[in-house]
Design an enzyme around this catalytic site. Structure first.
Site, PDB file in Angstrom:
ATOM      1  N   ARG A  38       0.730  -1.149   0.136  1.00 39.78           N
ATOM      2  CA  ARG A  38       0.135  -0.097   0.068  1.00 39.78           C
ATOM      3  C   ARG A  38       0.930   1.145  -0.062  1.00 39.78           C
ATOM      4  O   ARG A  38       0.480   2.428  -0.535  1.00 39.78           O
ATOM      5  CB  ARG A  38      -0.931  -0.019   1.149  1.00 39.78           C
ATOM      6  CG  ARG A  38      -1.975  -0.797   1.071  1.00 39.78           C
ATOM      7  CD  ARG A  38      -3.336  -0.907   2.161  1.00 39.78           C
ATOM      8  NE  ARG A  38      -4.406  -1.387   1.849  1.00 39.78           N
ATOM      9  CZ  ARG A  38      -5.209  -1.925   2.541  1.00 39.78           C
ATOM     10  NH1 ARG A  38      -5.052  -1.646   3.932  1.00 39.78           N
ATOM     11  NH2 ARG A  38      -6.428  -2.486   2.404  1.00 39.78           N
ATOM     12  N   LYS A 200     -13.992 -12.095  10.608  1.00 40.80           N
ATOM     13  CA  LYS A 200     -15.059 -11.781  11.131  1.00 40.80           C
ATOM     14  C   LYS A 200     -16.316 -11.605  10.232  1.00 40.80           C
ATOM     15  O   LYS A 200     -16.398 -11.138   9.261  1.00 40.80           O
ATOM     16  CB  LYS A 200     -14.827 -10.116  11.607  1.00 40.80           C
ATOM     17  CG  LYS A 200     -14.345 -10.145  12.714  1.00 40.80           C
ATOM     18  CD  LYS A 200     -14.808  -8.299  13.194  1.00 40.80           C
ATOM     19  CE  LYS A 200     -15.155  -8.588  14.950  1.00 40.80           C
ATOM     20  NZ  LYS A 200     -15.432  -7.092  15.289  1.00 40.80           N
ATOM     21  N   GLY A 355      -6.008  -6.233   2.070  1.00 39.76           N
ATOM     22  CA  GLY A 355      -4.876  -6.003   2.663  1.00 39.76           C
ATOM     23  C   GLY A 355      -4.217  -7.298   2.961  1.00 39.76           C
ATOM     24  O   GLY A 355      -2.947  -7.644   2.622  1.00 39.76           O
ATOM     25  N   GLY A 378     -13.051  -4.652   2.229  1.00 42.21           N
ATOM     26  CA  GLY A 378     -14.362  -4.334   2.260  1.00 42.21           C
ATOM     27  C   GLY A 378     -14.841  -3.334   1.243  1.00 42.21           C
ATOM     28  O   GLY A 378     -16.048  -3.669   0.683  1.00 42.21           O
TER      29      GLY A 378
HETATM   30  C1  3PG Z   1      -8.640  -2.125   5.047  1.00 47.16           C
HETATM   31  O1  3PG Z   1      -7.747  -2.458   5.167  1.00 47.16           O
HETATM   32  O2  3PG Z   1      -9.776  -2.681   4.897  1.00 47.16           O
HETATM   33  C2  3PG Z   1      -8.929  -0.554   4.909  1.00 47.16           C
HETATM   34  O3  3PG Z   1      -7.659   0.160   5.310  1.00 47.16           O
HETATM   35  C3  3PG Z   1     -10.023   0.099   5.736  1.00 47.16           C
HETATM   36  O4  3PG Z   1      -9.906  -0.101   7.073  1.00 47.16           O
HETATM   37  P1  3PG Z   1     -11.139  -0.605   7.916  1.00 47.16           P
HETATM   38  O5  3PG Z   1     -11.688  -1.813   7.707  1.00 47.16           O
HETATM   39  O6  3PG Z   1     -10.485  -0.782   9.651  1.00 47.16           O
HETATM   40  O7  3PG Z   1     -12.183   0.617   8.001  1.00 47.16           O
HETATM   41 MG    MG Z   2     -11.341  -3.675   6.310  1.00 44.15          MG
END
Ligand code: 3PG
Ligand code: MG
Length: 396
Positions: A38, A200, A355, A378
């Protein structure tokens, strides 16, 4: 999603302060960056902005601190790394969002960068607070969101901040991501298989329920699958389980039946007594209460490979196991290899996202190729669902 205003290539930005929201949410362990993807991806655009003599105020979150400073979630390691990659002055601001940081932004010289400490150290960020958003906006004249992976979050530095700018744009990385996902949506060939891993289930329930209507197969792997195994009555020992997921799972099965979508869960697994313990392959009904499920087993891998062979489009988010330990990265690696092979011989359109997924693939050191590798997890799934992402709507 059309109509997003992207950063115009010919915009006069010399001497202008640009507030740039990026995603520097990288995996860290004891202050060490485990995957640089990233960070590396934002560097070309930073260099362009520097060359064009703008002043850059960089904003990112890291992890999920609950509006409080958490030392292990400081962006400091990322700041140190950025300094080795970019030849300009980079300042790190760790104070509050007030007149002091505004003064700092105003004192930047052309081509310099001011990186703000983890923006989620302030609870106002996740609350999408009006005043806080305004204060952030006072750090620049132009706003750019180059974090597609965060655009599903209705948070200050992504969403409300744009209320206070005359000019808000999507950055080049965000554009690249959207173009790639749009292409897949447009050219989607059936059967479509979606592989979902990670841990999750409650954060992905809506995504799964909506995807069921649009895809032919949903393969559940990773810690998420433990909940399904428990639902089927298997002992899952000390495996990661989410409390109260029963109702969610029932809903998923009911929805799948209505939409004629197959739900595939692991048929066997790889377990151990600890995260760094000796691995052992087990049938689902042979797990003892001392054991932890840490990967999918060989039968499951073969089953998933067959499903991939029969698919024309594969979407994948979330690793199949505890890939941080090589012994439990086998499932993830073999699925990746299969998807890559089929993509290469043109029988498959593939999009991988997230990620953790990227970190797992980089760790494998396999030479892989996919139609598109998204930094977003997400956000990528929600975009696929056809949702209007809050961070994108405000760029229209
Ligand atoms: C991720 O890694 O999914 C993004 O950086 C968003 O992070 P978050 O899901 O904690 O909002
Ligand atoms: Mg996320």
């Amino acid at each position: 999603m059309n109509g997003i205003k992207f950063f115009p290539k010919d915009l006069q930005i010399a001497n202008k302060r640009i507030v740039l929201r990026v995603d520097l949410n990288v995996p860290l362990q004891d202050g060490k960056i485990l995957d640089h993807t990233r960070i590396l991806l934002i560097i070309p655009f930073l260099k362009e902005l520097i060359k064009r003599k703008s002043k850059i105020i960089l904003i990112s979150h890291l992890g999920r601190p609950k509006g409080e400073r958490e030392r292990k979630l400081s962006l400091n390691p990322i700041f140190e790394y950025l300094k080795t990659k970019i030849e300009t002055k980079i300042f790190f601001y760790t104070g509050n969002i007030n007149e002091e940081v505004k003064a700092k932004s105003l004192s930047l010289k052309e081509g310099e960068i001011l990186l703000l400490e983890n923006i989620r150290f302030f609870k106002e960020e996740t609350e999408n607070d009006e005043k806080f958003s305004k204060q952030l906006s006072e750090l620049g004249e132009i706003y750019i969101n180059d974090a597609f992976s965060c655009s599903h979050r209705k948070q200050s530095s992504i969403h409300k901040i744009t209320n206070f700018f005359k000019n808000s744009y999507g950055g080049p990385l965000l554009k690249k991501e959207i173009d790639a996902v749009n292409l897949v949506i447009k050219e989607k060939k059936t059967p479509v298989t979606c592989i979902i891993g990670g841990s999750k289930i409650s954060t992905k329930i809506n995504v799964i329920s909506n995807l069921i209507k649009n895809v032919n197969n949903i393969v559940i792997v990773g810690a998420m699958a433990n909940n399904f195994l428990a639902h089927k009555g298997y002992e899952v020992g000390k495996s990661l389980i989410e409390k109260n997921s029963e109702g969610i799972i029932k809903k998923i099965y009911a929805e799948a039946k209505r939409s004629d979508c197959k739900i595939i869960i692991p048929e066997d697994c790889k377990i151990s007594k600890s995260f760094d313990g000796k691995p052992q392959i087990k049938e689902n009904d042979k797990i003892s209460n001392e054991e932890i499920i840490l990967d999918i087993g060989p039968k499951t891998i073969e089953l998933i490979k067959k499903i991939i062979d029969k698919s024309k489009t594969v979407l994948w988010n979330g690793p199949a196991g505890y890939f941080e330990n090589k012994d439990f990265s086998v499932g993830t690696n073999l699925i990746a290899k299969k998807i890559s092979e089929n993509t290469n011989n043109n029988s498959l359109i593939s999009i991988l996202g997230g990620g953790d997924t990227i970190a797992a693939l980089n760790k494998s050191e396999l030479k892989l190729s996919f139609t598109h590798l998204s930094t977003a997890g997400g956000a990528f799934l929600e975009y696929l669902e056809g949702k209007d992402l809050p961070g994108l709507s405000v760029l229209k």
